[in-house]
Scaffold this active site. Structure first.
Site, PDB file in Angstrom:
ATOM      1  N   ARG A  51       4.183  -6.174  -2.382  1.00 65.58           N
ATOM      2  CA  ARG A  51       3.828  -7.815  -2.860  1.00 65.58           C
ATOM      3  C   ARG A  51       3.661  -7.675  -4.441  1.00 65.58           C
ATOM      4  NH1 ARG A  51      -0.414  -7.273   2.280  1.00 65.58           N
ATOM      5  NH2 ARG A  51      -0.947  -5.234   1.006  1.00 65.58           N
ATOM      6  N   LYS A 109       4.536   1.291  14.744  1.00 69.39           N
ATOM      7  CA  LYS A 109       4.310   1.332  15.554  1.00 69.39           C
ATOM      8  C   LYS A 109       3.924   0.586  16.476  1.00 69.39           C
ATOM      9  CE  LYS A 109       0.243   2.599  14.275  1.00 69.39           C
ATOM     10  NZ  LYS A 109      -0.608   3.707  13.053  1.00 69.39           N
ATOM     11  N   GLU A 133      10.951   7.917  14.456  1.00 65.72           N
ATOM     12  CA  GLU A 133      10.136   9.363  14.842  1.00 65.72           C
ATOM     13  C   GLU A 133       8.680   9.587  14.365  1.00 65.72           C
ATOM     14  OE1 GLU A 133      11.840  12.577  16.233  1.00 65.72           O
ATOM     15  OE2 GLU A 133       9.321  12.156  16.037  1.00 65.72           O
ATOM     16  N   GLY A 191     -10.728   9.419   4.770  1.00 63.43           N
ATOM     17  CA  GLY A 191      -9.901   8.300   4.662  1.00 63.43           C
ATOM     18  C   GLY A 191      -8.599   8.366   5.387  1.00 63.43           C
ATOM     19  N   LYS A 209       1.312   3.461  20.618  1.00 67.43           N
ATOM     20  CA  LYS A 209       1.928   5.136  20.626  1.00 67.43           C
ATOM     21  C   LYS A 209       2.427   5.376  22.142  1.00 67.43           C
ATOM     22  CE  LYS A 209      -0.378   6.622  16.164  1.00 67.43           C
ATOM     23  NZ  LYS A 209      -1.528   6.516  15.228  1.00 67.43           N
ATOM     24  N   GLY A 306      -1.050  10.799   7.427  1.00 64.75           N
ATOM     25  CA  GLY A 306      -0.931  11.153   6.106  1.00 64.75           C
ATOM     26  C   GLY A 306       0.627  10.233   5.404  1.00 64.75           C
TER      27      GLY A 306
HETATM   28  P1  NDP Z   1       0.054   0.373   2.667  1.00 65.58           P
HETATM   29  O1  NDP Z   1      -0.556  -0.427   3.381  1.00 65.58           O
HETATM   30  O2  NDP Z   1      -0.471   1.471   2.158  1.00 65.58           O
HETATM   31  O3  NDP Z   1       1.945   0.133   2.393  1.00 65.58           O
HETATM   32  C1  NDP Z   1       2.357  -0.922   3.001  1.00 65.58           C
HETATM   33  C2  NDP Z   1       2.593  -1.004   2.012  1.00 65.58           C
HETATM   34  O4  NDP Z   1       4.146  -2.758   1.975  1.00 65.58           O
HETATM   35  C3  NDP Z   1       2.611  -2.111   0.751  1.00 65.58           C
HETATM   36  O5  NDP Z   1       2.952  -1.492  -0.746  1.00 65.58           O
HETATM   37  C4  NDP Z   1       2.262  -3.672   0.562  1.00 65.58           C
HETATM   38  O6  NDP Z   1       2.539  -4.158  -1.012  1.00 65.58           O
HETATM   39  C5  NDP Z   1       4.428  -4.057   1.020  1.00 65.58           C
HETATM   40  N1  NDP Z   1       3.866  -5.122   1.839  1.00 65.58           N
HETATM   41  C6  NDP Z   1       3.041  -5.529   2.523  1.00 65.58           C
HETATM   42  N2  NDP Z   1       3.361  -6.796   2.911  1.00 65.58           N
HETATM   43  C7  NDP Z   1       4.737  -7.119   2.377  1.00 65.58           C
HETATM   44  C8  NDP Z   1       5.734  -8.150   2.058  1.00 65.58           C
HETATM   45  N3  NDP Z   1       5.495  -8.882   3.009  1.00 65.58           N
HETATM   46  N4  NDP Z   1       6.690  -8.240   1.103  1.00 65.58           N
HETATM   47  C9  NDP Z   1       6.841  -6.694   0.225  1.00 65.58           C
HETATM   48  N5  NDP Z   1       6.135  -5.748   0.348  1.00 65.58           N
HETATM   49  C10 NDP Z   1       4.688  -5.544   1.521  1.00 65.58           C
HETATM   50  O7  NDP Z   1       0.683   1.014   5.043  1.00 65.58           O
HETATM   51  P2  NDP Z   1       1.189   2.595   4.998  1.00 65.58           P
HETATM   52  O8  NDP Z   1       1.762   2.946   3.492  1.00 65.58           O
HETATM   53  O9  NDP Z   1      -0.120   3.082   5.527  1.00 65.58           O
HETATM   54  O10 NDP Z   1       1.676   2.695   6.272  1.00 65.58           O
HETATM   55  C11 NDP Z   1       3.594   1.409   6.519  1.00 65.58           C
HETATM   56  C12 NDP Z   1       3.426   2.264   7.645  1.00 65.58           C
HETATM   57  O11 NDP Z   1       4.202   3.140   8.283  1.00 65.58           O
HETATM   58  C13 NDP Z   1       2.662   1.359   8.841  1.00 65.58           C
HETATM   59  O12 NDP Z   1       3.678   0.698   9.995  1.00 65.58           O
HETATM   60  C14 NDP Z   1       2.094   2.004   9.498  1.00 65.58           C
HETATM   61  O13 NDP Z   1       1.279   1.727  10.925  1.00 65.58           O
HETATM   62  C15 NDP Z   1       2.480   3.337   9.886  1.00 65.58           C
HETATM   63  N6  NDP Z   1       2.082   4.882   9.440  1.00 65.58           N
HETATM   64  C16 NDP Z   1       1.042   5.257   8.549  1.00 65.58           C
HETATM   65  C17 NDP Z   1       0.238   6.087   8.423  1.00 65.58           C
HETATM   66  C18 NDP Z   1      -0.070   6.482   7.532  1.00 65.58           C
HETATM   67  O14 NDP Z   1      -0.912   7.518   7.805  1.00 65.58           O
HETATM   68  N7  NDP Z   1      -0.593   5.596   7.083  1.00 65.58           N
HETATM   69  C19 NDP Z   1       0.809   7.337   9.418  1.00 65.58           C
HETATM   70  C20 NDP Z   1       2.097   6.919  10.482  1.00 65.58           C
HETATM   71  C21 NDP Z   1       2.261   5.834  10.406  1.00 65.58           C
HETATM   72  P3  NDP Z   1       1.462  -3.804  -1.747  1.00 65.58           P
HETATM   73  O15 NDP Z   1       1.091  -2.208  -2.392  1.00 65.58           O
HETATM   74  O16 NDP Z   1       1.780  -4.727  -2.962  1.00 65.58           O
HETATM   75  O17 NDP Z   1       0.402  -4.708  -1.545  1.00 65.58           O
HETATM   76  N1  HSE Z   2      -4.607   5.590  12.620  1.00 62.36           N
HETATM   77  C1  HSE Z   2      -3.833   5.900  13.140  1.00 62.36           C
HETATM   78  C2  HSE Z   2      -4.957   7.495  13.276  1.00 62.36           C
HETATM   79  C3  HSE Z   2      -2.843   6.737  11.792  1.00 62.36           C
HETATM   80  O1  HSE Z   2      -5.691   7.710  13.591  1.00 62.36           O
HETATM   81  O2  HSE Z   2      -4.026   8.725  13.885  1.00 62.36           O
HETATM   82  C4  HSE Z   2      -1.789   5.979  11.952  1.00 62.36           C
HETATM   83  O3  HSE Z   2      -1.066   6.110  12.934  1.00 62.36           O
END
Ligand code: NDP
Ligand code: HSE
Length: 432
Positions: A51, A109, A133, A191, A209, A306
């Protein structure tokens, strides 16, 4: 299939460069040679969407765009990785990528739980694959074991700890006697928990999930709203003491089990025997215990969240899909779902239960409570008077039951709350 072994490189469009996206981009850069050997062609990060274009993402700024749609439509992108999160625009972007015959890897998810079957059908129609996955259990391989390695089995039961935040919170309440509010604050500082922890604490995350796992395990469509859900909000520190005395730990458990023509699927806090491997899952770890009719019992355990662990699962999917692109074949068959099998309503589920009840400390109270259980057809396993308070002549009773219909256990709870000497049924937990 429009790809062939002549493919020189596999060009990736990355949607989202946040916690997971950044780790994926780093793995692509740092492991370029290993990945190239694994696939048989280089993996190139071609474009990436965020974004906020002003922030440094650790990748070439020239690759970045704020227009995610331009990536899913681009002719120079062979494969899309969706790591934006949330339902929209993620779902629409995935669908558009599939429409454009681009295989998709996602960790989302929520989208997979609500829209997975429709997206899988679209993928099949377009002759490409959708992989997810990382959507369950972060870095733990769960989807591939269920679709591939255990494919010869009928899955009989799957019991899991698939939310790291609540496992951390419950663990800190048990070990340090923290209140839930303090334990959640600690999880946020570490975190694990989000600023708004509702999705985790309320059990919603685990429900998404479990919907995915149950749909894959039984090849049926299980929607999140068909899964019985309770969060951990009602649990108090004293419950951990009583649980331990009875030989149990308290965990947020996601449970699904095969019955004739139906499946059980529920997410709620539960007492789980200290002998069970899930009782020993500590901190923010996840674990999934699967029982198949051929293999018997299997335990899969590891980091459920993570950036790096989740990137491990995303890149694993990516390697497999990139190999398919190279070879011009589809590596996994399309999903098929049996629409005749539904989910058992929670009232018809049989389970054991634990009640903590605050009562007047006077004669006849145990008898009145015993009568309620008898009239509901619930057999009592143990009936213990725990702490008593002289200042208001009240006492705490702990009752555990033998397996009974959940509806009868709930009726007993409601009727006890209406008894004059009962101040409150302070806690109700199902027992595995
Ligand atoms: P974050 O919020 O850290 O990152 C999301 C990213 O998507 C950011 O870079 C954001 O941009 C970008 N973004 C959001 N909306 C838009 C848009 N409309 N157009 C373009 N870019 C966009 O999320 P996570 O990395 O933590 O999670 C990503 C996915 O992985 C989610 O589905 C989550 O459920 C899944 N997941 C995450 C885990 C974790 O430990 N974090 C574990 C398992 C699954 P900007 O940085 O500019 O805001
Ligand atoms: N919020 C989730 C958890 C991690 O606490 O297990 C992302 O799926």
């Amino acid at each position: 299939m429009r790809y062939s072994a002549l493919v020189k490189s596999v060009r990736i469009g990355l949607l989202g460069v946040g916690t997971v996206g950044r780790s994926v981009a780093r793995a692509l850069a740092e492991r370029r040679d290993v990945l190239s050997r694994a696939v048989g062609a280089p993996l190139l990060l071609q474009r990436a969407a965020v974004r906020d274009l002003s922030r440094d993402r650790g990748i070439d700024a020239a690759l970045l765009t704020a227009d995610a749609r331009s990536i899913v439509q681009a002719d120079d992108v062979d494969l899309v990785i969706e790591l934006i999160g949330g339902e929209e625009p993620a779902r629409t972007l995935i669908a558009e990528a599939l429409q454009h015959k681009k295989p998709v890897v996602t960790a989302n998810k929520r989208v997979v739980a609500w829209h997975g079957p429709q997206l899988a059908q679209l993928a099949a129609q377009r002759g490409v694959e959708l992989r997810f996955e990382a959507a369950v259990g972060g870095g733990i391989p769960l989807i591939a074991p269920l679709t591939d390695d255990l494919a010869a089995n009928r899955v009989l039961e799957l019991r899991a700890i698939i939310n790291g935040t609540t496992n951390y919170v419950l663990g800190r309440m048990a070990a340090a006697g923290l209140s839930m509010a303090d334990a959640v604050r600690e999880a946020q500082d570490a975190g694990y928990a989000e600023a708004d922890p509702t999705e985790d604490v309320g059990g919603y995350d685990a429900t998404y999930k479990l919907a995915i796992l149950a749909s894959i395990a039984y090849e049926i469509k299980v929607r999140p709203d068909e899964i019985y859900r309770e969060g951990i909000e009602g649990i108090e520190p004293v419950d951990f003491r009583y649980a331990r005395e009875l030989g149990y730990a308290i965990k947020l458990v996601a449970h699904t089990q095969r019955h004739t023509g139906r499946v059980e699927a529920r997410v709620h806090p539960a007492m789980i025997s200290l002998d069970h491997p899930l009782a020993r899952v500590e901190g923010a770890e996840n674990a999934v215990f699967v029982e198949g009719d051929l293999v018997g019992k299997v335990l899969l355990m590891g980091q459920g969240a993570g950036g790096r662990p989740t990137a491990s699962a995303v890149v694993g999917d990516l390697i497999d899909l990139a190999r398919s692109i190279r070879r011009g074949v589809q590596s996994r068959p399309s999903f098929s779902f049996d629409d005749r099998i539904g989910v058992v309503p929670i009232g018809e589920v049989k389970t054991r239960a634990y009640y903590r009840i605050r009562v007047d400390d006077r004669p006849g109270v145990l008898a009145a409570i015993g009568q309620v259980f008898a009239e509901e057809g619930v057999s009592i396993s143990s009936f213990i008077q725990k702490d008593a308070w002289s200042h208001d002549t009240t006492a705490e009773l702990v009752v555990t039951t033998h397996p009974s219909l959940d509806a009868s256990l709930q009726n007993a709870r409601a009727r006890m709350e209406r008894l004059e000497p009962v101040h409150a049924v302070s806690s109700f937990l199902r027992v595995f």
